[in-house]
Motif scaffolding. Structure first.
Motif, mmCIF file in Angstrom:
data_model
loop_
_atom_site.group_PDB
_atom_site.id
_atom_site.type_symbol
_atom_site.label_atom_id
_atom_site.label_comp_id
_atom_site.label_asym_id
_atom_site.label_seq_id
_atom_site.Cartn_x
_atom_site.Cartn_y
_atom_site.Cartn_z
ATOM 1 N N LEU A 3 34.626 7.348 66.393
ATOM 2 C CA LEU A 3 35.967 6.876 66.681
ATOM 3 C C LEU A 3 35.947 5.430 67.145
ATOM 4 C CD1 LEU A 3 37.563 9.883 68.596
ATOM 5 C CD2 LEU A 3 37.242 9.573 66.147
ATOM 6 N N SER A 4 34.929 5.074 67.902
ATOM 7 C CA SER A 4 34.867 3.721 68.457
ATOM 8 C C SER A 4 34.583 2.666 67.397
ATOM 9 C CB SER A 4 33.794 3.658 69.554
ATOM 10 O OG SER A 4 32.529 3.975 69.029
ATOM 11 N N ASP A 5 34.188 3.082 66.176
ATOM 12 C CA ASP A 5 33.913 2.119 65.109
ATOM 13 C C ASP A 5 35.185 1.625 64.432
ATOM 14 O OD1 ASP A 5 31.191 2.346 65.487
ATOM 15 O OD2 ASP A 5 30.970 3.974 64.032
ATOM 16 N N LEU A 6 36.294 2.320 64.644
ATOM 17 C CA LEU A 6 37.522 1.992 63.947
ATOM 18 C C LEU A 6 38.297 0.905 64.689
ATOM 19 C CD1 LEU A 6 38.559 5.631 63.064
ATOM 20 C CD2 LEU A 6 37.755 3.913 61.465
ATOM 21 N N HIS A 13 47.939 -0.301 63.030
ATOM 22 C CA HIS A 13 46.529 0.069 62.850
ATOM 23 C C HIS A 13 46.266 1.459 63.409
ATOM 24 C CE1 HIS A 13 45.313 -4.235 62.065
ATOM 25 N NE2 HIS A 13 44.499 -3.591 61.257
ATOM 26 N N LEU A 14 46.830 1.739 64.570
ATOM 27 C CA LEU A 14 46.589 3.037 65.189
ATOM 28 C C LEU A 14 47.157 4.162 64.327
ATOM 29 C CD1 LEU A 14 45.444 4.614 67.543
ATOM 30 C CD2 LEU A 14 47.589 4.248 68.777
ATOM 31 N N VAL A 15 48.354 3.965 63.789
ATOM 32 C CA VAL A 15 48.927 4.961 62.886
ATOM 33 C C VAL A 15 48.004 5.165 61.681
ATOM 34 C CG1 VAL A 15 50.856 5.473 61.343
ATOM 35 C CG2 VAL A 15 51.300 4.500 63.605
ATOM 36 N N ALA A 16 47.492 4.079 61.131
ATOM 37 C CA ALA A 16 46.628 4.170 59.951
ATOM 38 C C ALA A 16 45.300 4.840 60.255
ATOM 39 C CB ALA A 16 46.382 2.767 59.387
ATOM 40 N N HIS A 38 40.357 1.156 76.136
ATOM 41 C CA HIS A 38 40.685 0.666 74.801
ATOM 42 C C HIS A 38 39.807 1.275 73.697
ATOM 43 C CE1 HIS A 38 43.215 -2.160 76.897
ATOM 44 N NE2 HIS A 38 42.174 -2.643 77.547
ATOM 45 N N THR A 39 38.982 2.270 74.030
ATOM 46 C CA THR A 39 38.172 2.957 73.034
ATOM 47 C C THR A 39 38.792 4.312 72.719
ATOM 48 O OG1 THR A 39 36.141 1.878 73.794
ATOM 49 C CG2 THR A 39 35.887 3.906 72.528
ATOM 50 N N LEU A 40 38.864 4.659 71.435
ATOM 51 C CA LEU A 40 39.406 5.953 71.040
ATOM 52 C C LEU A 40 38.344 7.030 71.266
ATOM 53 C CD1 LEU A 40 41.052 4.920 67.642
ATOM 54 C CD2 LEU A 40 42.064 4.913 69.928
ATOM 55 N N LEU A 41 38.692 8.033 72.059
ATOM 56 C CA LEU A 41 37.709 9.045 72.411
ATOM 57 C C LEU A 41 38.099 10.450 71.975
ATOM 58 C CD1 LEU A 41 36.649 8.111 76.055
ATOM 59 C CD2 LEU A 41 35.442 7.638 73.936
ATOM 60 N N ARG A 71 41.639 17.882 80.125
ATOM 61 C CA ARG A 71 40.197 18.138 80.252
ATOM 62 C C ARG A 71 39.352 16.996 79.693
ATOM 63 N NH1 ARG A 71 42.016 23.295 78.180
ATOM 64 N NH2 ARG A 71 42.212 24.773 79.909
ATOM 65 N N GLN A 72 39.978 16.078 78.978
ATOM 66 C CA GLN A 72 39.240 14.968 78.369
ATOM 67 C C GLN A 72 39.094 13.822 79.376
ATOM 68 O OE1 GLN A 72 38.333 16.141 75.364
ATOM 69 N NE2 GLN A 72 39.725 17.837 75.827
ATOM 70 N N THR A 73 38.022 13.063 79.212
ATOM 71 C CA THR A 73 37.772 11.924 80.105
ATOM 72 C C THR A 73 38.438 10.678 79.514
ATOM 73 O OG1 THR A 73 35.652 11.583 78.977
ATOM 74 C CG2 THR A 73 35.627 12.865 81.014
ATOM 75 N N ILE A 74 39.755 10.586 79.694
ATOM 76 C CA ILE A 74 40.519 9.506 79.085
ATOM 77 C C ILE A 74 41.398 8.833 80.130
ATOM 78 C CG2 ILE A 74 40.541 10.460 76.748
ATOM 79 C CD1 ILE A 74 43.203 11.739 77.360
ATOM 80 N N ASP A 75 41.823 7.608 79.805
ATOM 81 C CA ASP A 75 42.705 6.847 80.696
ATOM 82 C C ASP A 75 44.169 6.967 80.302
ATOM 83 O OD1 ASP A 75 40.473 5.914 82.034
ATOM 84 O OD2 ASP A 75 40.326 4.113 80.794
ATOM 85 N N SER A 76 44.433 7.130 78.985
ATOM 86 C CA SER A 76 45.810 7.173 78.506
ATOM 87 C C SER A 76 45.840 7.838 77.143
ATOM 88 C CB SER A 76 46.403 5.755 78.407
ATOM 89 O OG SER A 76 45.721 5.015 77.417
ATOM 90 N N VAL A 77 47.036 8.195 76.706
ATOM 91 C CA VAL A 77 47.179 8.801 75.387
ATOM 92 C C VAL A 77 48.328 8.154 74.636
ATOM 93 C CG1 VAL A 77 46.320 11.028 76.211
ATOM 94 C CG2 VAL A 77 48.784 10.614 76.137
ATOM 95 N N VAL A 78 48.283 8.293 73.325
ATOM 96 C CA VAL A 78 49.406 7.969 72.446
ATOM 97 C C VAL A 78 49.803 9.265 71.756
ATOM 98 C CG1 VAL A 78 50.213 6.621 70.486
ATOM 99 C CG2 VAL A 78 48.568 5.624 72.085
#
Length: 326
Positions: A3-6, A13-16, A38-41, A71-78
């Motif tokens: 995911l982090s390669d995109l 871009h995020l929609v795509a 800022h990394t997609l996890l 349960r995910q180690t994330i800061d924010s969601v879209v």
């Protein structure tokens, strides 16, 4: 692809990127994408409920989704409502956003996608979000070039990609593999212990051959694939393969190939191995499809039921790494 390669430089871009996170183009779906620094996890998809679903049921569904995301180690969601032209998905997206905020998880954007265009649910500025929506075809082409491959047109197409192949060569090879196993049992000394050891040794060799072949970019021939599928039906061999399953793309390809080719009654363990490696590499949709195949072949298989729970509860692969390090 990680995911982090995109590359994500804009909402378009995020929609795509979303189809590449899921492995297919979603339809009538709620999609949640989690980010940290800022990394997609994390990416997950659920079917949108019917338009006439009572609001109380929508709220309950939203709370379950929020609990999984928490349960995910994330800061924010879209949040995305991936819809057709008739349904907006707004009610569920709003309920999920409220449930996430109650859990302290920031929602950085709420987007609707339909007909090759996207809108922000909350934006009323026509300069930013015109009534006709914003296209993202240029960004989709850029992501496609960056990824180097396309994704499945739908979840149904993803399911079909690992459906049983009607292969006469594999049927003949599997009959021969059954006879080979009978001959191995006949040569082994009396008692369960020697046979257990002989099957495990043969399985270890077959797993080793398969892994070496796919690691180098090759595939198994029919005799090798049939022999491995017959051996994996025995617990010591399945456990041996699972102990060596890892987050490597070539392993996903190995077990997907074997799942397609294995006789249906021998599909359970190849499906489990595909589910585990796909989950480890962040391919949750493929993992879910593989678990369904495993449970179809053997509804009582404990490891398949465990993986089903892991996927349903949204337990991330990082939990396995944390448990191993403890």
């Amino acid at each position: 692809m990680s995911l982090s390669d995109l590359r994500v430089a804009s909402p378009a871009h995020l929609v795509a990127v979303v189809p590449y996170l899921l492995g297919f183009h979603p339809r009538d779906s709620l999609v949640v994408v989690g980010r940290r620094e800022h990394t997609l996890l994390f990416a997950a998809r659920r079917d949108l409920p019917p338009a006439d679903t009572p609001l109380a049921e929508v709220a309950t569904f939203a709370q379950h989704i929020a609990a999984v995301v928490a349960r995910q180690t994330i800061d924010s969601v879209v949040l995305f409502g991936w819809t057709d032209e008739r349904s907006s998905g707004a009610a569920l997206v709003a309920e999920v956003a409220d449930a996430l905020l109650e859990l302290g998880i920031p929602v950085s954007d709420q987007l609707r996608v339909a007909g090759g265009r996207f809108w922000c649910y909350l934006c009323t500025d026509e300069g930013c979000c015109p009534p006709a929506g914003r296209p993202f075809d240029a960004e989709a082409a850029e992501i496609r070039r960056s990824a180097g491959f396309d994704v499945f047109a739908s979840r149904e197409a993803l399911v079909a990609s690992v459906a049983p192949a009607d292969d006469e060569g594999m049927r003949v090879a599997t009959v021969a593999a059954d006879r080979r196993l009978e001959e191995l049992a006949a040569r082994t000394g009396p008692g369960a212990g020697p046979l257990f050891g002989a099957i495990r040794r043969a399985g270890a060799r077959a797993v080793g051959v398969a892994m070496a072949r796919h690691r180098d970019g090759g595939t198994l021939d029919d005799d090798e694939a049939a022999w491995l599928s017959v051996l994996l039906a025995h617990t010591p061999v399945g456990e041996y393969a699972l102990d060596r399953a890892d987050a490597a793309g070539w392993q996903v390809e190995l077990w997907a190939d074997l799942l397609r080719r294995a006789r249906p009654e021998l599909a359970a363990m190849p499906a489990v191995l595909l589910a585990f490696t796909a989950w480890r590499t962040g391919q949750g949709a493929l993992a879910a499809v593989a678990v369904d195949r495993a449970l179809e072949a053997d509804p009582s298989l404990g490891i398949a039921r465990l993986l089903d729970t892991v996927l349903t509860d949204g337990i991330p692969p990082s939990e396995l790494d944390r448990a191993g390090a403890a």
